[in-house]
Design a protein around this motif. Structure first.
Motif, PDB file in Angstrom:
ATOM      1  N   THR A 200       1.474   3.081  -8.853  1.00  0.00           N
ATOM      2  CA  THR A 200       0.852   1.663  -8.250  1.00  0.00           C
ATOM      3  C   THR A 200       0.165   1.824  -6.892  1.00  0.00           C
ATOM      4  OG1 THR A 200       2.758   0.685  -7.627  1.00  0.00           O
ATOM      5  CG2 THR A 200       2.215   0.185  -9.833  1.00  0.00           C
ATOM      6  N   LEU A 201      -1.016   1.358  -6.490  1.00  0.00           N
ATOM      7  CA  LEU A 201      -1.523   1.362  -5.299  1.00  0.00           C
ATOM      8  C   LEU A 201      -2.100   0.058  -4.962  1.00  0.00           C
ATOM      9  CD1 LEU A 201      -2.963   3.744  -7.214  1.00  0.00           C
ATOM     10  CD2 LEU A 201      -3.345   4.843  -5.194  1.00  0.00           C
ATOM     11  N   ILE A 202      -2.258  -0.348  -3.566  1.00  0.00           N
ATOM     12  CA  ILE A 202      -2.747  -1.634  -3.119  1.00  0.00           C
ATOM     13  C   ILE A 202      -3.311  -1.460  -1.917  1.00  0.00           C
ATOM     14  CG2 ILE A 202      -0.734  -2.295  -2.006  1.00  0.00           C
ATOM     15  CD1 ILE A 202      -1.228  -5.369  -3.043  1.00  0.00           C
ATOM     16  N   GLU A 203      -4.473  -2.142  -1.674  1.00  0.00           N
ATOM     17  CA  GLU A 203      -5.405  -2.108  -0.329  1.00  0.00           C
ATOM     18  C   GLU A 203      -4.665  -2.610   0.812  1.00  0.00           C
ATOM     19  OE1 GLU A 203      -9.208  -3.545  -1.188  1.00  0.00           O
ATOM     20  OE2 GLU A 203      -9.274  -2.670  -3.212  1.00  0.00           O
ATOM     21  N   ALA A 204      -4.625  -1.936   1.802  1.00  0.00           N
ATOM     22  CA  ALA A 204      -4.089  -2.467   3.128  1.00  0.00           C
ATOM     23  C   ALA A 204      -4.574  -3.656   3.559  1.00  0.00           C
ATOM     24  CB  ALA A 204      -4.079  -1.278   4.277  1.00  0.00           C
ATOM     25  N   GLU A 205      -6.192  -3.594   3.310  1.00  0.00           N
ATOM     26  CA  GLU A 205      -6.912  -4.652   3.777  1.00  0.00           C
ATOM     27  C   GLU A 205      -6.536  -6.021   3.075  1.00  0.00           C
ATOM     28  OE1 GLU A 205      -9.102  -0.970   4.251  1.00  0.00           O
ATOM     29  OE2 GLU A 205      -8.034  -1.905   2.647  1.00  0.00           O
ATOM     30  N   VAL A 206      -6.144  -5.994   1.777  1.00  0.00           N
ATOM     31  CA  VAL A 206      -5.673  -6.938   0.983  1.00  0.00           C
ATOM     32  C   VAL A 206      -4.449  -7.592   1.744  1.00  0.00           C
ATOM     33  CG1 VAL A 206      -4.634  -8.158  -0.894  1.00  0.00           C
ATOM     34  CG2 VAL A 206      -6.796  -6.466  -1.228  1.00  0.00           C
ATOM     35  N   LEU A 207      -3.484  -6.865   1.920  1.00  0.00           N
ATOM     36  CA  LEU A 207      -2.159  -7.349   2.665  1.00  0.00           C
ATOM     37  C   LEU A 207      -2.408  -7.783   4.085  1.00  0.00           C
ATOM     38  CD1 LEU A 207       0.107  -4.404   1.029  1.00  0.00           C
ATOM     39  CD2 LEU A 207      -0.237  -6.714   0.353  1.00  0.00           C
ATOM     40  N   ASP A 208      -3.309  -7.022   4.773  1.00  0.00           N
ATOM     41  CA  ASP A 208      -3.514  -7.430   6.192  1.00  0.00           C
ATOM     42  C   ASP A 208      -4.229  -8.903   6.429  1.00  0.00           C
ATOM     43  OD1 ASP A 208      -2.304  -4.998   7.099  1.00  0.00           O
ATOM     44  OD2 ASP A 208      -4.532  -4.116   7.260  1.00  0.00           O
ATOM     45  N   GLU A 222       6.987  -4.486   1.238  1.00  0.00           N
ATOM     46  CA  GLU A 222       7.239  -5.698   0.310  1.00  0.00           C
ATOM     47  C   GLU A 222       6.305  -5.914  -0.841  1.00  0.00           C
ATOM     48  OE1 GLU A 222       8.899  -9.162   3.216  1.00  0.00           O
ATOM     49  OE2 GLU A 222       7.082  -8.298   4.132  1.00  0.00           O
ATOM     50  N   ALA A 223       5.273  -5.372  -0.826  1.00  0.00           N
ATOM     51  CA  ALA A 223       4.321  -5.575  -2.008  1.00  0.00           C
ATOM     52  C   ALA A 223       4.793  -4.761  -3.250  1.00  0.00           C
ATOM     53  CB  ALA A 223       2.914  -5.046  -1.273  1.00  0.00           C
ATOM     54  N   ARG A 224       5.695  -4.051  -3.089  1.00  0.00           N
ATOM     55  CA  ARG A 224       6.203  -3.211  -4.267  1.00  0.00           C
ATOM     56  C   ARG A 224       5.268  -2.374  -5.012  1.00  0.00           C
ATOM     57  NH1 ARG A 224      11.351  -4.661  -4.488  1.00  0.00           N
ATOM     58  NH2 ARG A 224      11.552  -3.495  -6.446  1.00  0.00           N
ATOM     59  N   ARG A 225       4.320  -2.031  -4.227  1.00  0.00           N
ATOM     60  CA  ARG A 225       3.355  -0.763  -4.755  1.00  0.00           C
ATOM     61  C   ARG A 225       3.774   0.764  -4.141  1.00  0.00           C
ATOM     62  NH1 ARG A 225       2.894  -4.968  -7.626  1.00  0.00           N
ATOM     63  NH2 ARG A 225       0.859  -5.953  -7.946  1.00  0.00           N
ATOM     64  N   ASN A 226       3.377   1.486  -4.700  1.00  0.00           N
ATOM     65  CA  ASN A 226       3.804   2.976  -4.127  1.00  0.00           C
ATOM     66  C   ASN A 226       3.051   3.420  -3.032  1.00  0.00           C
ATOM     67  OD1 ASN A 226       4.346   3.648  -7.415  1.00  0.00           O
ATOM     68  ND2 ASN A 226       6.037   3.553  -6.217  1.00  0.00           N
ATOM     69  N   VAL A 227       1.591   3.213  -3.183  1.00  0.00           N
ATOM     70  CA  VAL A 227       0.654   3.772  -2.241  1.00  0.00           C
ATOM     71  C   VAL A 227      -0.102   2.554  -1.588  1.00  0.00           C
ATOM     72  CG1 VAL A 227      -1.282   5.326  -1.600  1.00  0.00           C
ATOM     73  CG2 VAL A 227       0.587   5.961  -3.332  1.00  0.00           C
ATOM     74  N   VAL A 228      -0.287   2.535  -0.432  1.00  0.00           N
ATOM     75  CA  VAL A 228      -1.085   1.417   0.210  1.00  0.00           C
ATOM     76  C   VAL A 228      -2.176   2.163   0.632  1.00  0.00           C
ATOM     77  CG1 VAL A 228      -1.206  -0.079   2.018  1.00  0.00           C
ATOM     78  CG2 VAL A 228       0.898   0.130   0.794  1.00  0.00           C
ATOM     79  N   THR A 229      -3.412   1.867   0.414  1.00  0.00           N
ATOM     80  CA  THR A 229      -4.688   2.564   0.785  1.00  0.00           C
ATOM     81  C   THR A 229      -5.474   1.875   2.042  1.00  0.00           C
ATOM     82  OG1 THR A 229      -5.937   1.348  -0.838  1.00  0.00           O
ATOM     83  CG2 THR A 229      -4.958   3.383  -1.682  1.00  0.00           C
TER      84      THR A 229
END
Length: 299
Positions: A200-208, A222-229
């Motif tokens: 699973t991946l999620i964008e750093a820009e979204v979390l920021d 905390e987002a519980r995804r494997n890779v933050v892009t």
């Protein structure tokens, strides 16, 4: 979706107004343009079906709404079994996710974030396109690239995620040390042919940029995804092959949020990550993923 409040026209039943607000939200249509017939819910639904057909969409009744969930929007009527269609204490809400949770509740905002499994779901409806072929992409696919901002693993299904500098990727399994590679994740399928659970991946820009109630935030782990892009549109990778460092992957579908994620994190996560929750991907080759690695499409 968009935020829509309960319309004030008292000549229209409250349940009908609430359902209309949910339809307006999910179709992103101004509430003034959504029909609000002076009818009970069954009569209003017939009216909305005609209106939606003119927009290339339909409203499908669910056979078993109390056990339904899917990674998209659906509308639910809450209330005790046996209530009439226009019962005073029936409530219309908008659900989202697998497992599903309430993301809009015009009649009772206190229901936001509540899991569908904890609520008396009496009826359910899915709003969908009449012709799936019309949503297929037609333009050439662009070359995309970004980098790995963080890597996170959890050994147990609901255990805390920990960040690491690098991780061993295992083809058709996931990241070594993570619950999904060990076939021990909350949503690990029993059928090995079911895809999309390796990575699973999620964008750093979204979390920021994510702002939750009471100014809370969600950290990368905390987002519980494997890779933050970083610097990459993950939604555009659905159906595409890409490489993370030297590891080849295939984007399967969006990693939409759900009531389970909200339960493990904080209130507002479900709504805040709709269509921004990242990507589910298959791992096609062995290799090592390291923080700072290049991510690029290869098809």
């Amino acid at each position: 979706m968009m935020e829509v409040e309960l319309p004030e026209d008292a000549t229209v039943p409250t349940l009908t107004r609430s359902f209309a607000a949910c339809v307006a939200s999910v179709t992103e249509t101004p509430i003034a343009e959504v029909p609000q017939p002076r009818a009970d819910l069954p009569g209003a639904i017939s009216h909305w079906r005609s209106w939606l057909a003119g927009r290339g969409a339909g409203l499908v009744t669910l056979g078993k709404p109390s056990s339904f969930s899917w990674p998209g929007y659906w509308l639910a009527i809450l209330g005790r079994p046996g209530l009439s269609a226009d019962a005073h204490d029936a409530t219309a809400v908008l659900m989202f996710g697998t497992p599903s949770g309430v993301v809009l509740s015009p009649q009772d905002p206190s229901l936001l974030g509540r899991a569908a499994t904890d609520l008396p779901v009496r009826e359910g409806y899915v709003l969908c396109g009449l012709d799936p072929a019309l949503i297929a992409p037609t333009s050439p696919l662009p070359q995309l690239s970004g980098t790995v901002a963080a890597i996170a693993l959890a050994e147990r299904a609901t255990g805390d995620m920990r960040t690491v500098d690098h991780a061993q990727a295992l083809a058709n399994r996931g990241l070594d040390g993570d619950r999904y590679a060990a076939k021990a994740g909350t949503f690990t399928p029993t059928d090995d042919t079911t895809r999309g659970y390796d990575l699973t991946l999620i964008e750093a820009e979204v979390l920021d940029s994510l702002t939750l109630p009471e100014a809370r935030t969600l950290g990368y782990a905390e987002a519980r995804r494997n890779v933050v892009t970083h610097g990459l549109d993950l939604n555009a990778l659905v159906g595409r092959r890409f490489r993370v460092g030297n590891v080849e992957c295939l984007g399967q579908r969006l990693c939409e949020p759900c009531s389970h994620l909200e339960r493990l994190t904080t209130k507002g996560t479900l709504r805040g990550l709709i269509h921004r929750g990242g990507l589910r991907a298959d791992v096609l080759s062995d290799g090592v993923i390291t923080t700072g690695d290049l991510i690029e499409t290869i098809d």
